[in-house]
Structure formats: C-alpha cells, structure tokens
Design a protein around this motif. Structure first.
Motif, PDB file in Angstrom:
ATOM      1  N   MET A   1       0.852  -1.176   0.000  1.00 55.06           N
ATOM      2  CA  MET A   1       0.000   0.000   0.000  1.00 55.06           C
ATOM      3  C   MET A   1       0.893   1.232   0.000  1.00 55.06           C
ATOM      4  O   MET A   1       1.876   1.297   0.726  1.00 55.06           O
ATOM      5  N   ARG A   2       0.530   2.199  -0.836  1.00 57.14           N
ATOM      6  CA  ARG A   2       1.283   3.449  -0.877  1.00 57.14           C
ATOM      7  C   ARG A   2       0.320   4.602  -0.694  1.00 57.14           C
ATOM      8  O   ARG A   2      -0.536   4.867  -1.528  1.00 57.14           O
ATOM      9  N   LEU A   3       0.440   5.298   0.433  1.00 52.32           N
ATOM     10  CA  LEU A   3      -0.418   6.445   0.728  1.00 52.32           C
ATOM     11  C   LEU A   3       0.282   7.746   0.365  1.00 52.32           C
ATOM     12  O   LEU A   3       1.496   7.868   0.501  1.00 52.32           O
ATOM     13  N   ARG A   4      -0.531   8.712  -0.078  1.00 51.78           N
ATOM     14  CA  ARG A   4      -0.025  10.069  -0.322  1.00 51.78           C
ATOM     15  C   ARG A   4      -0.859  11.030   0.520  1.00 51.78           C
ATOM     16  O   ARG A   4      -2.092  11.001   0.489  1.00 51.78           O
ATOM     17  N   PHE A   5      -0.193  11.873   1.274  1.00 56.66           N
ATOM     18  CA  PHE A   5      -0.843  12.888   2.103  1.00 56.66           C
ATOM     19  C   PHE A   5      -1.523  13.908   1.194  1.00 56.66           C
ATOM     20  O   PHE A   5      -0.937  14.387   0.228  1.00 56.66           O
ATOM     21  N   LEU A   6      -2.780  14.247   1.502  1.00 51.20           N
ATOM     22  CA  LEU A   6      -3.506  15.259   0.730  1.00 51.20           C
ATOM     23  C   LEU A   6      -3.687  16.565   1.495  1.00 51.20           C
ATOM     24  O   LEU A   6      -3.565  17.637   0.922  1.00 51.20           O
ATOM     25  N   GLY A   7      -4.024  16.474   2.785  1.00 48.41           N
ATOM     26  CA  GLY A   7      -4.237  17.714   3.518  1.00 48.41           C
ATOM     27  C   GLY A   7      -4.625  17.469   4.958  1.00 48.41           C
ATOM     28  O   GLY A   7      -5.038  16.381   5.341  1.00 48.41           O
ATOM     29  N   ILE A   8      -4.465  18.521   5.746  1.00 47.27           N
ATOM     30  CA  ILE A   8      -4.821  18.492   7.164  1.00 47.27           C
ATOM     31  C   ILE A   8      -5.691  19.708   7.456  1.00 47.27           C
ATOM     32  O   ILE A   8      -5.610  20.725   6.738  1.00 47.27           O
ATOM     33  N   TYR A   9      -6.516  19.611   8.474  1.00 49.09           N
ATOM     34  CA  TYR A   9      -7.413  20.705   8.864  1.00 49.09           C
ATOM     35  C   TYR A   9      -6.623  22.017   8.908  1.00 49.09           C
ATOM     36  O   TYR A   9      -5.608  22.110   9.595  1.00 49.09           O
ATOM     37  N   PRO A  10      -7.068  23.030   8.153  1.00 46.66           N
ATOM     38  CA  PRO A  10      -6.316  24.290   8.083  1.00 46.66           C
ATOM     39  C   PRO A  10      -6.065  24.924   9.460  1.00 46.66           C
ATOM     40  O   PRO A  10      -6.923  24.903  10.332  1.00 46.66           O
ATOM     41  N   ASN A  11      -4.872  25.448   9.615  1.00 41.58           N
ATOM     42  CA  ASN A  11      -4.436  26.145  10.834  1.00 41.58           C
ATOM     43  C   ASN A  11      -4.542  25.278  12.087  1.00 41.58           C
ATOM     44  O   ASN A  11      -4.854  25.764  13.170  1.00 41.58           O
ATOM     45  N   THR A  12      -4.286  23.992  11.937  1.00 43.11           N
ATOM     46  CA  THR A  12      -4.376  23.087  13.073  1.00 43.11           C
ATOM     47  C   THR A  12      -3.294  23.409  14.105  1.00 43.11           C
ATOM     48  O   THR A  12      -2.140  23.590  13.747  1.00 43.11           O
ATOM     49  N   PRO A  13      -3.679  23.508  15.368  1.00 43.45           N
ATOM     50  CA  PRO A  13      -2.704  23.863  16.393  1.00 43.45           C
ATOM     51  C   PRO A  13      -1.892  22.677  16.927  1.00 43.45           C
ATOM     52  O   PRO A  13      -0.823  22.842  17.443  1.00 43.45           O
ATOM     53  N   ASN A  14      -2.435  21.434  16.839  1.00 43.56           N
ATOM     54  CA  ASN A  14      -1.720  20.296  17.428  1.00 43.56           C
ATOM     55  C   ASN A  14      -2.228  18.975  16.854  1.00 43.56           C
ATOM     56  O   ASN A  14      -2.900  18.951  15.838  1.00 43.56           O
ATOM     57  N   ASP A  15      -1.925  17.876  17.542  1.00 42.35           N
ATOM     58  CA  ASP A  15      -2.305  16.537  17.090  1.00 42.35           C
ATOM     59  C   ASP A  15      -3.816  16.341  17.064  1.00 42.35           C
ATOM     60  O   ASP A  15      -4.567  17.047  17.709  1.00 42.35           O
ATOM     61  N   GLY A  16      -4.266  15.314  16.334  1.00 40.41           N
ATOM     62  CA  GLY A  16      -5.651  14.901  16.353  1.00 40.41           C
ATOM     63  C   GLY A  16      -6.578  15.638  15.412  1.00 40.41           C
ATOM     64  O   GLY A  16      -7.779  15.537  15.550  1.00 40.41           O
ATOM     65  N   SER A  17      -6.040  16.372  14.474  1.00 42.49           N
ATOM     66  CA  SER A  17      -6.893  17.117  13.556  1.00 42.49           C
ATOM     67  C   SER A  17      -7.276  16.259  12.358  1.00 42.49           C
ATOM     68  O   SER A  17      -6.536  15.363  11.967  1.00 42.49           O
ATOM     69  N   PRO A  18      -8.435  16.541  11.728  1.00 42.07           N
ATOM     70  CA  PRO A  18      -8.803  15.804  10.530  1.00 42.07           C
ATOM     71  C   PRO A  18      -7.691  15.860   9.476  1.00 42.07           C
ATOM     72  O   PRO A  18      -7.084  16.909   9.253  1.00 42.07           O
ATOM     73  N   THR A  19      -7.439  14.707   8.877  1.00 40.39           N
ATOM     74  CA  THR A  19      -6.372  14.555   7.897  1.00 40.39           C
ATOM     75  C   THR A  19      -6.867  13.621   6.804  1.00 40.39           C
ATOM     76  O   THR A  19      -7.653  12.719   7.069  1.00 40.39           O
ATOM     77  N   ILE A  20      -6.415  13.838   5.564  1.00 40.23           N
ATOM     78  CA  ILE A  20      -6.819  12.999   4.436  1.00 40.23           C
ATOM     79  C   ILE A  20      -5.581  12.538   3.670  1.00 40.23           C
ATOM     80  O   ILE A  20      -4.677  13.316   3.401  1.00 40.23           O
ATOM     81  N   TRP A  21      -5.604  11.227   3.325  1.00 39.22           N
ATOM     82  CA  TRP A  21      -4.596  10.618   2.469  1.00 39.22           C
ATOM     83  C   TRP A  21      -5.320   9.915   1.325  1.00 39.22           C
ATOM     84  O   TRP A  21      -6.507   9.644   1.419  1.00 39.22           O
ATOM     85  N   ILE A  22      -4.593   9.600   0.247  1.00 39.78           N
ATOM     86  CA  ILE A  22      -5.149   8.783  -0.839  1.00 39.78           C
ATOM     87  C   ILE A  22      -4.258   7.566  -1.014  1.00 39.78           C
ATOM     88  O   ILE A  22      -3.025   7.660  -0.915  1.00 39.78           O
ATOM     89  N   GLU A  23      -4.886   6.427  -1.223  1.00 44.69           N
ATOM     90  CA  GLU A  23      -4.147   5.195  -1.500  1.00 44.69           C
ATOM     91  C   GLU A  23      -3.896   5.196  -3.003  1.00 44.69           C
ATOM     92  O   GLU A  23      -4.831   5.196  -3.797  1.00 44.69           O
ATOM     93  N   GLU A  24      -2.622   5.280  -3.383  1.00 46.00           N
ATOM     94  CA  GLU A  24      -2.239   5.527  -4.777  1.00 46.00           C
ATOM     95  C   GLU A  24      -2.761   4.483  -5.765  1.00 46.00           C
ATOM     96  O   GLU A  24      -3.169   4.834  -6.862  1.00 46.00           O
ATOM     97  N   GLU A  25      -2.753   3.217  -5.407  1.00 50.69           N
ATOM     98  CA  GLU A  25      -3.132   2.171  -6.357  1.00 50.69           C
ATOM     99  C   GLU A  25      -4.642   2.102  -6.593  1.00 50.69           C
ATOM    100  O   GLU A  25      -5.093   1.838  -7.698  1.00 50.69           O
ATOM    101  N   THR A  26      -5.442   2.345  -5.549  1.00 45.26           N
ATOM    102  CA  THR A  26      -6.892   2.172  -5.665  1.00 45.26           C
ATOM    103  C   THR A  26      -7.652   3.487  -5.780  1.00 45.26           C
ATOM    104  O   THR A  26      -8.798   3.495  -6.215  1.00 45.26           O
ATOM    105  N   GLY A  27      -7.051   4.591  -5.345  1.00 43.42           N
ATOM    106  CA  GLY A  27      -7.747   5.867  -5.299  1.00 43.42           C
ATOM    107  C   GLY A  27      -8.622   6.021  -4.060  1.00 43.42           C
ATOM    108  O   GLY A  27      -9.324   7.009  -3.914  1.00 43.42           O
ATOM    109  N   ASP A  28      -8.592   5.018  -3.156  1.00 44.83           N
ATOM    110  CA  ASP A  28      -9.377   5.098  -1.922  1.00 44.83           C
ATOM    111  C   ASP A  28      -8.884   6.258  -1.064  1.00 44.83           C
ATOM    112  O   ASP A  28      -7.673   6.508  -0.980  1.00 44.83           O
ATOM    113  N   LEU A  29      -9.817   6.961  -0.430  1.00 48.76           N
ATOM    114  CA  LEU A  29      -9.464   8.014   0.510  1.00 48.76           C
ATOM    115  C   LEU A  29      -9.374   7.419   1.902  1.00 48.76           C
ATOM    116  O   LEU A  29     -10.233   6.644   2.316  1.00 48.76           O
ATOM    117  N   ILE A  30      -8.351   7.782   2.635  1.00 42.24           N
ATOM    118  CA  ILE A  30      -8.164   7.390   4.019  1.00 42.24           C
ATOM    119  C   ILE A  30      -8.361   8.666   4.827  1.00 42.24           C
ATOM    120  O   ILE A  30      -7.642   9.651   4.626  1.00 42.24           O
TER     121      ILE A  30
END
Length: 81
Positions: free
Chosen positions: A1-30
């Motif tokens: 599996m190869r994930l690519r980071f897409l984005g994190i909740y804008p102006n996040t101050p610390n850990d635990g913020s919404p984050t999105i990745w894409i699985e390169e082979e399938t196009g599934d969003l994580i």
C-alpha cells in the motif's frame, strides 16, 4: 500500500486534527476525522439512505464528521474541475 498525504485541517494547532490521504493504487481516501456524536448518528439513522438498507453501523465501520473546509483536499476527476 502506498499512501499520499492530501491535507490536514487548516491552521491546526496540534495533534488529532482531521487529515486525508489517498491510497495511490486504488484511489481510496483514508480519512482521520472526528467521530460523529450520538445525536448525529441517531439523526443519520432517522433520515436513512436507500429503501431496505439498514441504518445500523456495523462493528467494522464508524461514522465520522468531515468538516466542510476539508472538502478542498478531496481529489476530483479532471472533467469535474
């Protein structure tokens, strides 16, 4: 599996913020995001989806709340842009 980071909740101050990745082979969003509260799940179950489809959430699934400002990170097909 190869994930690519897409984005994190804008102006996040610390850990635990919404984050999105894409699985390169399938196009599934994580998606890491806030778990929906009980009131949201109850409303979702009340509204339903397609006729005959259960609104119970199986043990292997969860309901998340994705903030609207995270939609900017979701890839769109070329024709839709």
């Amino acid at each position: 599996m190869r994930l690519r980071f897409l984005g994190i909740y804008p102006n996040t101050p610390n850990d635990g913020s919404p984050t999105i990745w894409i699985e390169e082979e399938t196009g599934d969003l994580i998606i890491q995001s806030w778990k929906a509260d009980d009131a949201t799940v109850r409303e979702m179950q009340k509204v339903g989806s397609v006729p005959g489809h259960t609104t119970d959430v199986p043990e292997h699934e969860t309901v998340i709340r994705l903030p609207a400002n995270m939609l900017q990170f979701i890839p769109r097909p070329e024709a839709a842009q």
